[in-house]
Design a protein around this motif. Structure first.
Motif, PDB file in Angstrom:
ATOM      1  N   LEU A 277       0.826  -1.206   0.000  1.00 27.69           N
ATOM      2  CA  LEU A 277       0.000   0.000   0.000  1.00 27.69           C
ATOM      3  C   LEU A 277       0.864   1.262   0.000  1.00 27.69           C
ATOM      4  O   LEU A 277       0.536   2.251  -0.665  1.00 27.69           O
ATOM      5  CB  LEU A 277      -0.917  -0.005   1.223  1.00 27.69           C
ATOM      6  CG  LEU A 277      -2.048  -1.034   1.227  1.00 27.69           C
ATOM      7  CD1 LEU A 277      -2.806  -0.986   2.548  1.00 27.69           C
ATOM      8  CD2 LEU A 277      -3.003  -0.791   0.065  1.00 27.69           C
ATOM      9  N   GLY A 278       1.964   1.219   0.740  1.00 26.76           N
ATOM     10  CA  GLY A 278       2.863   2.366   0.767  1.00 26.76           C
ATOM     11  C   GLY A 278       3.446   2.651  -0.605  1.00 26.76           C
ATOM     12  O   GLY A 278       3.563   3.812  -1.019  1.00 26.76           O
ATOM     13  N   ALA A 279       3.816   1.579  -1.314  1.00 27.47           N
ATOM     14  CA  ALA A 279       4.370   1.757  -2.666  1.00 27.47           C
ATOM     15  C   ALA A 279       3.326   2.340  -3.615  1.00 27.47           C
ATOM     16  O   ALA A 279       3.625   3.258  -4.402  1.00 27.47           O
ATOM     17  CB  ALA A 279       4.877   0.417  -3.191  1.00 27.47           C
ATOM     18  N   LEU A 280       2.095   1.837  -3.532  1.00 26.78           N
ATOM     19  CA  LEU A 280       1.025   2.351  -4.402  1.00 26.78           C
ATOM     20  C   LEU A 280       0.726   3.815  -4.088  1.00 26.78           C
ATOM     21  O   LEU A 280       0.556   4.631  -5.006  1.00 26.78           O
ATOM     22  CB  LEU A 280      -0.239   1.508  -4.220  1.00 26.78           C
ATOM     23  CG  LEU A 280      -0.199   0.079  -4.800  1.00 26.78           C
ATOM     24  CD1 LEU A 280      -1.450  -0.684  -4.414  1.00 26.78           C
ATOM     25  CD2 LEU A 280      -0.042   0.135  -6.316  1.00 26.78           C
ATOM     26  N   VAL A 312      -5.046  16.014  -2.819  1.00 30.75           N
ATOM     27  CA  VAL A 312      -5.061  14.552  -2.933  1.00 30.75           C
ATOM     28  C   VAL A 312      -3.648  13.997  -2.799  1.00 30.75           C
ATOM     29  O   VAL A 312      -3.413  12.993  -2.121  1.00 30.75           O
ATOM     30  CB  VAL A 312      -5.684  14.131  -4.280  1.00 30.75           C
ATOM     31  CG1 VAL A 312      -5.499  12.627  -4.514  1.00 30.75           C
ATOM     32  CG2 VAL A 312      -7.165  14.480  -4.320  1.00 30.75           C
ATOM     33  N   ALA A 313      -2.694  14.674  -3.442  1.00 33.20           N
ATOM     34  CA  ALA A 313      -1.299  14.237  -3.342  1.00 33.20           C
ATOM     35  C   ALA A 313      -0.801  14.312  -1.904  1.00 33.20           C
ATOM     36  O   ALA A 313      -0.046  13.448  -1.453  1.00 33.20           O
ATOM     37  CB  ALA A 313      -0.421  15.098  -4.255  1.00 33.20           C
ATOM     38  N   GLY A 314      -1.243  15.350  -1.187  1.00 31.84           N
ATOM     39  CA  GLY A 314      -0.844  15.459   0.201  1.00 31.84           C
ATOM     40  C   GLY A 314      -1.385  14.317   1.047  1.00 31.84           C
ATOM     41  O   GLY A 314      -0.678  13.758   1.896  1.00 31.84           O
ATOM     42  N   VAL A 315      -2.656  13.954   0.790  1.00 29.19           N
ATOM     43  CA  VAL A 315      -3.273  12.858   1.552  1.00 29.19           C
ATOM     44  C   VAL A 315      -2.575  11.539   1.241  1.00 29.19           C
ATOM     45  O   VAL A 315      -2.247  10.763   2.143  1.00 29.19           O
ATOM     46  CB  VAL A 315      -4.779  12.758   1.231  1.00 29.19           C
ATOM     47  CG1 VAL A 315      -5.374  11.481   1.833  1.00 29.19           C
ATOM     48  CG2 VAL A 315      -5.520  13.981   1.748  1.00 29.19           C
ATOM     49  N   THR A 316      -2.347  11.252  -0.041  1.00 30.24           N
ATOM     50  CA  THR A 316      -1.687   9.992  -0.398  1.00 30.24           C
ATOM     51  C   THR A 316      -0.252   9.966   0.109  1.00 30.24           C
ATOM     52  O   THR A 316       0.268   8.913   0.490  1.00 30.24           O
ATOM     53  CB  THR A 316      -1.699   9.790  -1.926  1.00 30.24           C
ATOM     54  OG1 THR A 316      -1.084  10.927  -2.571  1.00 30.24           O
ATOM     55  CG2 THR A 316      -3.124   9.621  -2.443  1.00 30.24           C
ATOM     56  N   MET A 318       0.805  11.438   2.904  1.00 25.69           N
ATOM     57  CA  MET A 318       0.748  11.141   4.345  1.00 25.69           C
ATOM     58  C   MET A 318       0.446   9.667   4.587  1.00 25.69           C
ATOM     59  O   MET A 318       1.009   9.044   5.497  1.00 25.69           O
ATOM     60  CB  MET A 318      -0.307  12.027   5.016  1.00 25.69           C
ATOM     61  CG  MET A 318       0.098  13.484   5.138  1.00 25.69           C
ATOM     62  SD  MET A 318      -1.035  14.471   6.158  1.00 25.69           S
ATOM     63  CE  MET A 318      -2.488  14.484   5.097  1.00 25.69           C
ATOM     64  N   PHE A 319      -0.430   9.102   3.754  1.00 31.67           N
ATOM     65  CA  PHE A 319      -0.745   7.676   3.898  1.00 31.67           C
ATOM     66  C   PHE A 319       0.484   6.833   3.580  1.00 31.67           C
ATOM     67  O   PHE A 319       0.754   5.825   4.247  1.00 31.67           O
ATOM     68  CB  PHE A 319      -1.901   7.292   2.973  1.00 31.67           C
ATOM     69  CG  PHE A 319      -2.481   5.944   3.277  1.00 31.67           C
ATOM     70  CD1 PHE A 319      -3.382   5.769   4.307  1.00 31.67           C
ATOM     71  CD2 PHE A 319      -2.107   4.836   2.534  1.00 31.67           C
ATOM     72  CE1 PHE A 319      -3.916   4.517   4.593  1.00 31.67           C
ATOM     73  CE2 PHE A 319      -2.624   3.579   2.809  1.00 31.67           C
ATOM     74  CZ  PHE A 319      -3.537   3.420   3.849  1.00 31.67           C
ATOM     75  N   MET A 323       2.297   4.247   6.134  1.00 31.44           N
ATOM     76  CA  MET A 323       2.616   2.856   5.802  1.00 31.44           C
ATOM     77  C   MET A 323       4.107   2.574   6.016  1.00 31.44           C
ATOM     78  O   MET A 323       4.495   1.491   6.441  1.00 31.44           O
ATOM     79  CB  MET A 323       2.228   2.551   4.355  1.00 31.44           C
ATOM     80  CG  MET A 323       0.719   2.523   4.104  1.00 31.44           C
ATOM     81  SD  MET A 323      -0.159   1.283   5.095  1.00 31.44           S
ATOM     82  CE  MET A 323      -0.807   2.313   6.430  1.00 31.44           C
ATOM     83  N   GLY A 324       4.935   3.594   5.724  1.00 25.43           N
ATOM     84  CA  GLY A 324       6.367   3.427   5.960  1.00 25.43           C
ATOM     85  C   GLY A 324       6.672   3.237   7.439  1.00 25.43           C
ATOM     86  O   GLY A 324       7.499   2.402   7.810  1.00 25.43           O
TER      87      GLY A 324
END
Length: 357
Positions: A277-280, A312-316, A318-319, A323-324
């Motif tokens: 998920l972190g990679a995606l 959206v880029a900021g949210v992804t 942070m996610f 995950m990291g």
């Protein structure tokens, strides 16, 4: 030895128990076991010594500054079955009240703190030393608590069992290296034939229980379950082990503990999913962030759209970072299932001397 049901000798041969736990109200917190690379006699000699806790277990379950006076520690009762001791001052400079200690042969040592009136709890630290072979034993550890406050046991009950096991393994790591190596030294110093005081340097009152235990072992148990700890015993115990073998968690406990083995398998799955998920999310962050930048520069999309894409880029992003962090945490925990930390925690306190052992 197996005996028929109902045989009185079978009941007499049962290991000693903790009768308080039959009363109810006790929380069996942190019960665990570990196979250790030193003798059952060495295990009991260590855990019965209250004086070692603030120093050996500094930065895990105690602090050097909490070491107090042992002037009033004394053996109060002796018999063929074992002995009792009392430390009226108690641990942590008297903050917890008196500590009673009992050795009941053939395998149980227990410390009891009764602080219901002063601190609102009672605690038993019980260690069963199960002989496996010369220089090898299994420690079965029980840490029951009884609290006045009913909320505390409810909260403690939420702690996953594997987490309490990993903490207990970490505490046992504090002793394992020097206790294993110590056995060779005390054998060569003549422990099998000399009084304990001629082998160990024991000038303080804190050593009263160690002396009582060694005296009992020599007088009542022939020096130990596999005989006196002499050169022959040392040969059967085998060569001294290296650091990795001594700090092993997987073979000494986790691979045969259902709670730890299951948790290890599940955490591997969690780490794999988090990494994917972190990679995606990382890829999505790059793509969406790139579109937002290009759109803002070239006027391909409106300012509102560019702002939305950046959000959206900021949210992804942070996610992706979350995950990291999850991958890093699971990697750290997974490592603890296999090997103890080194250097030991007592040598990693900021501002203090750091050593290799």
């Amino acid at each position: 030895m197996l005996r028929p049901a109902g045989d009185a000798r079978a009941a007499a041969a049962l290991p000693p128990t903790l009768p308080e736990l039959d009363e109810g109200g006790w929380l069996a917190f942190g019960d665990m076991w570990r196979d250790l690379p030193y003798d059952a006699v060495t295990l009991i000699e260590n855990v019965i010594d209250a004086g070692h806790v603030p120093f050996t277990h500094h930065a895990t379950v105690s602090k050097r500054t909490s070491s107090g006076s042992f002037a009033d520690l004394a053996v109060t009762e002796r018999s063929e079955a074992g002995f009792r001791g009392l430390w009226p001052s108690g641990p942590r400079r008297g903050a917890l009240g008196p500590q009673a200690t009992e050795w009941r042969g053939p395998n149980l040592m227990r410390h009891t703190i009764e602080a219901q009136e002063t601190r609102g709890f009672s605690n038993i630290t019980a260690v069963y030393a199960v002989p496996i072979a010369p220089g090898r034993c299994r420690a079965i550890v029980r840490q029951p608590f009884k609290f006045k406050n009913r909320v505390i046991p409810a909260v403690m009950g939420l702690v996953p069992r594997f987490a309490t096991h990993l903490d207990a393994l970490k505490i046992l790591d504090d002793d394992v290296v020097f206790l294993h190596l110590q056995e060779e030294k005390v054998v060569k110093a003549g422990l099998a034939t000399k009084p304990p005081g001629q082998v160990y340097h024991m000038p303080g009152a804190s050593d009263a229980l160690v002396t009582a235990f060694r005296t009992w072992i020599q007088k009542m148990a022939g020096g130990g379950p596999f005989g006196a700890q002499d050169e022959g015993w040392l040969a059967r115990a085998g060569p001294r082990l290296g650091q990795t073998q001594l700090l092993d968690h997987w073979e000494s406990h986790c691979s045969r503990c259902e709670s730890c083995r299951t948790a290890e398998q599940r955490l591997k799955v969690v780490r794999g999913v988090a990494a994917a998920l972190g990679a995606l999310c990382g890829l999505a962050t790059l793509v969406v962030g790139g579109l937002a930048c290009v759109g803002a520069i070239d006027g391909i999309v409106s300012t509102f759209s560019s702002t939305s894409l950046a959000a959206v880029a900021g949210v992804t992003g942070m996610f992706c970072a979350a995950m990291g962090l999850l991958v890093a945490w699971t990697t750290n925990v997974l490592g603890r299932f296999h090997l103890g930390r080194h250097p030991l925690p007592r040598n990693l306190v900021p501002g203090e001397w750091q050593a290799a052992v």
